[in-house]
Design a protein around this motif. Structure first.
Motif, PDB file in Angstrom:
ATOM      1  N   LYS A  16     -10.038  -9.623   3.598  1.00  0.00           N
ATOM      2  CA  LYS A  16     -10.330  -9.053   4.922  1.00  0.00           C
ATOM      3  C   LYS A  16     -11.832  -9.009   5.208  1.00  0.00           C
ATOM      4  N   ARG A  17     -12.632  -8.732   4.196  1.00  0.00           N
ATOM      5  CA  ARG A  17     -14.074  -8.583   4.440  1.00  0.00           C
ATOM      6  C   ARG A  17     -14.772  -9.903   4.756  1.00  0.00           C
ATOM      7  N   GLY A  18     -14.044 -11.032   4.633  1.00  0.00           N
ATOM      8  CA  GLY A  18     -14.647 -12.318   4.956  1.00  0.00           C
ATOM      9  C   GLY A  18     -14.321 -12.812   6.353  1.00  0.00           C
ATOM     10  N   LEU A  19     -13.609 -11.995   7.145  1.00  0.00           N
ATOM     11  CA  LEU A  19     -13.167 -12.445   8.467  1.00  0.00           C
ATOM     12  C   LEU A  19     -14.217 -12.193   9.543  1.00  0.00           C
ATOM     13  N   ASP A  25      -8.847  -0.315  15.940  1.00  0.00           N
ATOM     14  CA  ASP A  25      -7.441  -0.269  15.528  1.00  0.00           C
ATOM     15  C   ASP A  25      -7.040  -1.505  14.724  1.00  0.00           C
ATOM     16  N   LEU A  26      -7.757  -2.619  14.907  1.00  0.00           N
ATOM     17  CA  LEU A  26      -7.463  -3.828  14.135  1.00  0.00           C
ATOM     18  C   LEU A  26      -8.142  -3.812  12.768  1.00  0.00           C
ATOM     19  N   TYR A  27      -9.240  -3.076  12.693  1.00  0.00           N
ATOM     20  CA  TYR A  27     -10.048  -3.114  11.471  1.00  0.00           C
ATOM     21  C   TYR A  27     -10.313  -1.711  10.915  1.00  0.00           C
ATOM     22  N   PRO A  28      -9.293  -1.073  10.364  1.00  0.00           N
ATOM     23  CA  PRO A  28      -9.580   0.171   9.637  1.00  0.00           C
ATOM     24  C   PRO A  28     -10.446  -0.160   8.425  1.00  0.00           C
ATOM     25  N   ASP A  29     -11.077   0.865   7.854  1.00  0.00           N
ATOM     26  CA  ASP A  29     -11.926   0.616   6.677  1.00  0.00           C
ATOM     27  C   ASP A  29     -11.112  -0.126   5.623  1.00  0.00           C
ATOM     28  N   THR A  30     -11.746  -1.138   5.032  1.00  0.00           N
ATOM     29  CA  THR A  30     -11.044  -2.003   4.077  1.00  0.00           C
ATOM     30  C   THR A  30     -11.687  -1.923   2.700  1.00  0.00           C
ATOM     31  N   ALA A  31     -11.000  -2.460   1.695  1.00  0.00           N
ATOM     32  CA  ALA A  31     -11.518  -2.420   0.321  1.00  0.00           C
ATOM     33  C   ALA A  31     -12.839  -3.177   0.234  1.00  0.00           C
ATOM     34  N   SER A  32     -13.833  -2.557  -0.382  1.00  0.00           N
ATOM     35  CA  SER A  32     -15.150  -3.195  -0.526  1.00  0.00           C
ATOM     36  C   SER A  32     -15.196  -4.015  -1.805  1.00  0.00           C
ATOM     37  N   ASP A  33     -16.370  -4.624  -2.073  1.00  0.00           N
ATOM     38  CA  ASP A  33     -16.512  -5.410  -3.295  1.00  0.00           C
ATOM     39  C   ASP A  33     -17.153  -4.586  -4.421  1.00  0.00           C
ATOM     40  N   VAL A  34     -17.144  -3.261  -4.249  1.00  0.00           N
ATOM     41  CA  VAL A  34     -17.693  -2.374  -5.282  1.00  0.00           C
ATOM     42  C   VAL A  34     -16.533  -1.748  -6.063  1.00  0.00           C
ATOM     43  N   PRO A  35     -16.515  -1.895  -7.388  1.00  0.00           N
ATOM     44  CA  PRO A  35     -15.419  -1.302  -8.162  1.00  0.00           C
ATOM     45  C   PRO A  35     -15.454   0.220  -8.119  1.00  0.00           C
ATOM     46  N   SER A  36     -14.285   0.840  -8.199  1.00  0.00           N
ATOM     47  CA  SER A  36     -14.206   2.305  -8.170  1.00  0.00           C
ATOM     48  C   SER A  36     -14.486   2.908  -9.539  1.00  0.00           C
ATOM     49  N   LYS A  91       0.825  -1.216   0.000  1.00  0.00           N
ATOM     50  CA  LYS A  91       0.000   0.000   0.000  1.00  0.00           C
ATOM     51  C   LYS A  91       0.856   1.261   0.000  1.00  0.00           C
ATOM     52  N   THR A  92       2.040   1.165   0.612  1.00  0.00           N
ATOM     53  CA  THR A  92       2.938   2.319   0.751  1.00  0.00           C
ATOM     54  C   THR A  92       3.672   2.651  -0.550  1.00  0.00           C
ATOM     55  N   GLY A  93       3.551   1.768  -1.562  1.00  0.00           N
ATOM     56  CA  GLY A  93       4.302   1.954  -2.798  1.00  0.00           C
ATOM     57  C   GLY A  93       5.583   1.138  -2.827  1.00  0.00           C
ATOM     58  N   GLN A  94       5.907   0.512  -1.690  1.00  0.00           N
ATOM     59  CA  GLN A  94       7.072  -0.376  -1.672  1.00  0.00           C
ATOM     60  C   GLN A  94       6.699  -1.728  -2.282  1.00  0.00           C
ATOM     61  N   MET A 136       8.317 -19.481  -1.611  1.00  0.00           N
ATOM     62  CA  MET A 136       7.554 -18.811  -0.551  1.00  0.00           C
ATOM     63  C   MET A 136       6.528 -17.857  -1.145  1.00  0.00           C
ATOM     64  N   PHE A 137       5.248 -18.133  -0.879  1.00  0.00           N
ATOM     65  CA  PHE A 137       4.172 -17.280  -1.370  1.00  0.00           C
ATOM     66  C   PHE A 137       3.905 -16.155  -0.369  1.00  0.00           C
ATOM     67  N   ILE A 138       3.550 -14.982  -0.910  1.00  0.00           N
ATOM     68  CA  ILE A 138       3.361 -13.780  -0.097  1.00  0.00           C
ATOM     69  C   ILE A 138       1.873 -13.471   0.006  1.00  0.00           C
ATOM     70  N   PHE A 139       1.397 -13.264   1.228  1.00  0.00           N
ATOM     71  CA  PHE A 139       0.012 -12.829   1.451  1.00  0.00           C
ATOM     72  C   PHE A 139       0.083 -11.532   2.245  1.00  0.00           C
ATOM     73  N   TYR A 140      -0.488 -10.481   1.668  1.00  0.00           N
ATOM     74  CA  TYR A 140      -0.305  -9.136   2.228  1.00  0.00           C
ATOM     75  C   TYR A 140      -1.640  -8.556   2.659  1.00  0.00           C
ATOM     76  N   ASP A 141      -1.659  -7.973   3.844  1.00  0.00           N
ATOM     77  CA  ASP A 141      -2.841  -7.277   4.362  1.00  0.00           C
ATOM     78  C   ASP A 141      -2.548  -5.780   4.370  1.00  0.00           C
ATOM     79  N   PRO A 142      -3.099  -5.022   3.408  1.00  0.00           N
ATOM     80  CA  PRO A 142      -2.780  -3.586   3.332  1.00  0.00           C
ATOM     81  C   PRO A 142      -3.320  -2.786   4.514  1.00  0.00           C
ATOM     82  N   ASP A 143      -4.319  -3.311   5.219  1.00  0.00           N
ATOM     83  CA  ASP A 143      -4.911  -2.571   6.334  1.00  0.00           C
ATOM     84  C   ASP A 143      -4.004  -2.543   7.555  1.00  0.00           C
TER      85      ASP A 143
END
Length: 485
Positions: free
Chosen positions: A318-321, A357-368, A224-227, A265-272
């Motif tokens: 994230k929205r399925g947790l 603090d654990l759950y900031p707003d996350t990406a929804s299933d609606v396209p932008s 998310k940071t661009g890195q 090694m597979f990478i799983f990233y949580d941007p939140d």
């Protein structure tokens, strides 16, 4: 002492569910391609399976674990082995599959799950000359899919119109790829051991640099940071992770050795949360880290360990947790014995209140933005949604209608199904001779069959007209709503 820094994720722990809450009896594919073999969303888990003479995958409802019967319905339309599957981020009932047969197919999964084998895709995407090995959906634009192939090309598709909109020729085989937050850039790792950042509108290579120098496939994730976060192997075949600046790939910001195992090694990233989970093929553990903007940038947190190695692994969005249990990640681990084990990761807290603090707003299933907007050069960040009170899927009827109205060369699904049923009913061939067979007049029977066919054709035509009118009305209504808005 950097690993002792304070972090709310310091005590995250994973705990596998009991066997009766997992999936058992899955015949996992034996293909050697380095894929996770599994894709998960809020409704279904898809697992690539072993199939004779073709390619198939299971689609199992999230809420119905248990033993998978040997004749369980599956998606079976490819002529070659399935190498990758990916759920659409904007429609939980649409999944794309890539295969050795050089095609990509898109499937509409019934809302209640499969009740019979699904063999007719909604869309066939055909342009690659060799096997298709990678699928990545655009994070914010509707109906935009990127594919990678052994023909050393990447193609950006407008799925709604079946068009390959942008083909990018690469110097070598693509191993993995990831979009940035708004989908304006794409990073990929290749067999030539070079890490590249591409512009998704022009296909231009914006940055490139030497990545991990081992011969096994490197993996990458755009943060998310661009890195950019990567995993791979050193020349001495030791596993490594690295962090890169998207605007300068000449050298890594951080590169650390992990161990000397040989699994990719597979990478799983949580941007939140900024957390990165690393799961190696053949490993019996999952490591997790927190990426921050303070040195040393990548902070080791802990690891989840079990007795069984993972053959493949899926990661829940994230929205399925389950926010009521402070669940911040959930993995679906494929075992060699056919078990798909469910492993929730939670943050232990005594309070039963929603943890902001654990759950900031996350990406929804609606396209932008729409596919047309994206291919016209526009970008947009994800639309966010709060998980307070749990996530409810947005209405998907509109998206389905838009998809059908866009796909001009396919018969509407209902008409196609009725046509298939009619053909199946008429399939037994009648004897060509005149006279009677078992006391039935053949001519009379042929006449009835002809009349029945004519009726079915008329009904098909009528249904097609009604579907077209409905699509036109929906499009008109959407246009009116946009003008009012």
């Amino acid at each position: 002492m950097a690993f002792m820094r304070k972090s709310k994720f310091r005590h995250v722990f994973g705990q596998a569910l009991k066997r009766d809450q997992c999936y058992d009896g899955v015949r996992i594919t034996r293909t050697s391609w380095e894929s996770t073999y599994c894709a998960v969303n809020t409704k279904f888990v898809a697992i690539i399976t072993e199939a004779a003479g073709g390619g198939s995958f299971l689609v199992l409802p999230i809420g119905k674990p248990g033993r998978v019967s040997i004749d369980n319905p599956m998606v079976a339309g490819h002529r070659g082995a399935v190498l990758d599957v990916a759920w659409c981020p904007h429609n939980d009932e649409v999944i794309a599959s890539a295969s050795e047969d050089c095609t990509i197919k898109l499937w509409q999964i019934p809302e209640e799950g499969l009740t019979a084998n699904l063999e007719e895709p909604v869309v066939d995407l055909v342009a690659h000359q060799r096997r298709v090995t990678m699928l990545v959906w655009h994070p914010t634009a509707m109906n935009v899919l990127l594919s990678g192939s052994s023909d050393n090309t990447c193609i950006l598709w407008n799925v709604g119109t079946c068009e390959p909109k942008l083909q990018i020729d690469m110097p070598d085989q693509i191993y993995s790829g990831s979009f940035n937050l708004d989908g304006s850039r794409f990073v990929c790792t290749c067999k030539d051991k070079i890490l590249r950042v591409l512009d998704t509108h022009s296909g231009e290579v914006l940055q490139e640099g030497k990545c991990h120098q081992g011969s096994k496939p490197a993996q990458c994730a755009y943060l998310k940071t661009g890195q950019i976060f990567t995993t791979g192997f050193s020349r001495m075949s030791e596993r490594q992770y690295a962090l890169w600046n998207e605007n300068d790939l000449s050298s890594s910001v951080v590169m650390e050795e992990i161990d000397s195992s040989n699994g990719v090694m597979f990478i799983f990233y949580d941007p939140d949360t900024g957390m990165v989970y690393l799961a190696g093929k053949g490993d019996s553990l999952i490591r997790y880290y927190e990426v921050t903007d303070e040195a040393p940038y990548v902070h080791y947190l802990a690891l989840y360990q079990s007795n069984s190695p993972q053959r493949g692994i899926g990661y829940m969005p994230k929205r399925g947790l389950n926010v009521n249990n402070n669940e911040i990640a959930r993995f679906y681990k494929l075992h060699n014995n056919g078990l798909c084990e469910v492993i929730p990761f939670t943050v232990p807290r005594k309070s039963e209140l929603f943890q902001d603090d654990l759950y900031p707003d996350t990406a929804s299933d609606v396209p932008s933005i729409s596919a047309d907007d994206f291919f016209d050069g526009k970008n947009a960040k994800p639309l966010l949604v709060s998980l307070k009170g749990g996530f409810a899927s947005s209405k998907k009827e509109i998206l389905k209608v838009q998809r059908r109205s866009n796909i001009l060369d396919k018969m509407p699904a209902k008409a196609q199904q009725q046509s298939n049923n009619a053909e199946a009913a008429a399939a037994p061939a009648l004897p060509p001779q005149s006279g009677k067979v078992d006391g039935v007049d053949v001519k009379e029977l042929m006449k009835e069959v002809t009349e029945l066919k004519e009726k079915v054709n008329a009904q098909d035509k009528r249904i097609g007209e009604l579907e077209t009118r409905l699509a036109a009305l929906e499009t008109s209504n959407n246009t009116d709503e946009e003008e009012v808005a």
